[in-house]
Design a protein around this motif. Sequence first.
Motif, mmCIF file in Angstrom:
data_model
loop_
_atom_site.group_PDB
_atom_site.id
_atom_site.type_symbol
_atom_site.label_atom_id
_atom_site.label_comp_id
_atom_site.label_asym_id
_atom_site.label_seq_id
_atom_site.Cartn_x
_atom_site.Cartn_y
_atom_site.Cartn_z
ATOM 1 N N ALA A 55 0.866 -1.177 0.000
ATOM 2 C CA ALA A 55 0.000 0.000 0.000
ATOM 3 C C ALA A 55 0.902 1.227 0.000
ATOM 4 O O ALA A 55 1.946 1.237 0.652
ATOM 5 C CB ALA A 55 -0.911 0.015 1.212
ATOM 6 N N LEU A 56 0.504 2.249 -0.726
ATOM 7 C CA LEU A 56 1.353 3.431 -0.835
ATOM 8 C C LEU A 56 0.525 4.697 -0.878
ATOM 9 O O LEU A 56 -0.644 4.681 -1.264
ATOM 10 C CB LEU A 56 2.220 3.350 -2.084
ATOM 11 C CG LEU A 56 1.475 3.337 -3.412
ATOM 12 C CD1 LEU A 56 1.738 4.601 -4.209
ATOM 13 C CD2 LEU A 56 1.847 2.111 -4.230
ATOM 14 N N THR A 83 1.891 4.396 -9.953
ATOM 15 C CA THR A 83 2.805 3.558 -9.184
ATOM 16 C C THR A 83 2.114 2.302 -8.684
ATOM 17 O O THR A 83 2.676 1.202 -8.746
ATOM 18 C CB THR A 83 3.386 4.350 -7.998
ATOM 19 O OG1 THR A 83 4.013 5.552 -8.487
ATOM 20 C CG2 THR A 83 4.416 3.529 -7.235
ATOM 21 N N ALA A 84 0.889 2.446 -8.192
ATOM 22 C CA ALA A 84 0.138 1.280 -7.716
ATOM 23 C C ALA A 84 -0.099 0.289 -8.849
ATOM 24 O O ALA A 84 -0.001 -0.927 -8.663
ATOM 25 C CB ALA A 84 -1.187 1.726 -7.107
ATOM 26 N N LYS A 117 -0.331 -7.722 -4.735
ATOM 27 C CA LYS A 117 -1.482 -6.845 -4.543
ATOM 28 C C LYS A 117 -0.989 -5.444 -4.194
ATOM 29 O O LYS A 117 0.002 -5.270 -3.474
ATOM 30 C CB LYS A 117 -2.357 -7.382 -3.412
ATOM 31 C CG LYS A 117 -3.658 -6.612 -3.187
ATOM 32 C CD LYS A 117 -4.428 -7.147 -1.996
ATOM 33 C CE LYS A 117 -4.897 -8.566 -2.225
ATOM 34 N NZ LYS A 117 -5.731 -9.048 -1.093
ATOM 35 N N SER A 118 -1.676 -4.429 -4.708
ATOM 36 C CA SER A 118 -1.302 -3.057 -4.378
ATOM 37 C C SER A 118 -2.540 -2.245 -4.040
ATOM 38 O O SER A 118 -3.660 -2.567 -4.468
ATOM 39 C CB SER A 118 -0.547 -2.401 -5.531
ATOM 40 O OG SER A 118 -1.414 -2.145 -6.625
ATOM 41 N N PHE A 119 -2.331 -1.184 -3.274
ATOM 42 C CA PHE A 119 -3.401 -0.264 -2.895
ATOM 43 C C PHE A 119 -2.782 1.109 -2.756
ATOM 44 O O PHE A 119 -1.731 1.255 -2.117
ATOM 45 C CB PHE A 119 -4.045 -0.686 -1.580
ATOM 46 C CG PHE A 119 -5.048 0.298 -1.052
ATOM 47 C CD1 PHE A 119 -6.320 0.370 -1.598
ATOM 48 C CD2 PHE A 119 -4.718 1.160 -0.012
ATOM 49 C CE1 PHE A 119 -7.259 1.282 -1.110
ATOM 50 C CE2 PHE A 119 -5.642 2.075 0.479
ATOM 51 C CZ PHE A 119 -6.915 2.132 -0.068
ATOM 52 N N ALA A 146 -7.267 -2.883 5.541
ATOM 53 C CA ALA A 146 -8.453 -3.605 5.064
ATOM 54 C C ALA A 146 -8.229 -4.149 3.660
ATOM 55 O O ALA A 146 -8.612 -5.278 3.339
ATOM 56 C CB ALA A 146 -9.664 -2.674 5.090
ATOM 57 N N ALA A 147 -7.598 -3.336 2.803
ATOM 58 C CA ALA A 147 -7.376 -3.748 1.418
ATOM 59 C C ALA A 147 -6.385 -4.905 1.314
ATOM 60 O O ALA A 147 -6.538 -5.785 0.453
ATOM 61 C CB ALA A 147 -6.873 -2.559 0.599
#
Length: 254
Positions: A35-36, A47-48, A57-59, A80-81
């Motif tokens: 996550a970023l 970027t995500a 997985k990214s968020f 949560a993500a």
Amino acid sequence: MDLYLKGKRALVTGATKGIGRAIAFGLAAEGADVALCARDAAAVAKTAEEIAATGVKSFGAALDVSDGPALEGFVRKAAAALGGLDILVCNASALAEGAGEEAFRQAFEIDLLHTRNACEAALPFLERSGEGAIVAISSISGSEDYGYGSVAYGTMKAALFFYVKSLARHVAARGMRANIVSPGTTYFEGGFWDQVKINDPEGFARSVAENPMKRMARPEEIADAAVFLASPRASFISGANLVVDGTLTMRIPN
């Protein structure tokens, strides 16, 4: 060396360029979901997307980390993500120049207070992880004065040393670690030293010459240190300040 990061869940602030971006991609390369956040919505989305393309997985979310409630909300949404958090990397910096009141305010709110707020929001998730790790990005400017009007910047980077050391001692019994990485001069296109190179080429050349290695660091070299400290491979390292400066600093730690 396997860093045992596959499937871990990491959050990185200020992760769309320079050191923060390199850390985010370094974690993803080891198999961690990431996550970023950063202020530029388009850069965050790009970027995500690029991180997701590596197979993890990214968020991402666009926000100003000096907005405490927004930052705390992002930490909760990221957890949560990703299904929880194992790693927090506080990288965002105001890069405040000078010694004026506004520079001090910016450096305090972004370099120091954002780190505190992100840690407080993330601690419940990191504790549930069972091996939660925090890495804060400080600077050699926190221990030595390198000019270019770095008084406010260096003051808050120095304050991070105490905060993270204290935090590390208080959370150790709860299965969490906290460390600092202190980069030396680090060059990347569009970064601080790139601007110095453009606007003060002689000053840039002097700064390069001051380092016995006769060069500046690459963001990936700083990221490698941060990723290691965030990993279970560093399971008995906590409260440390890892200096990555190519021997630029001359202070002997005690």
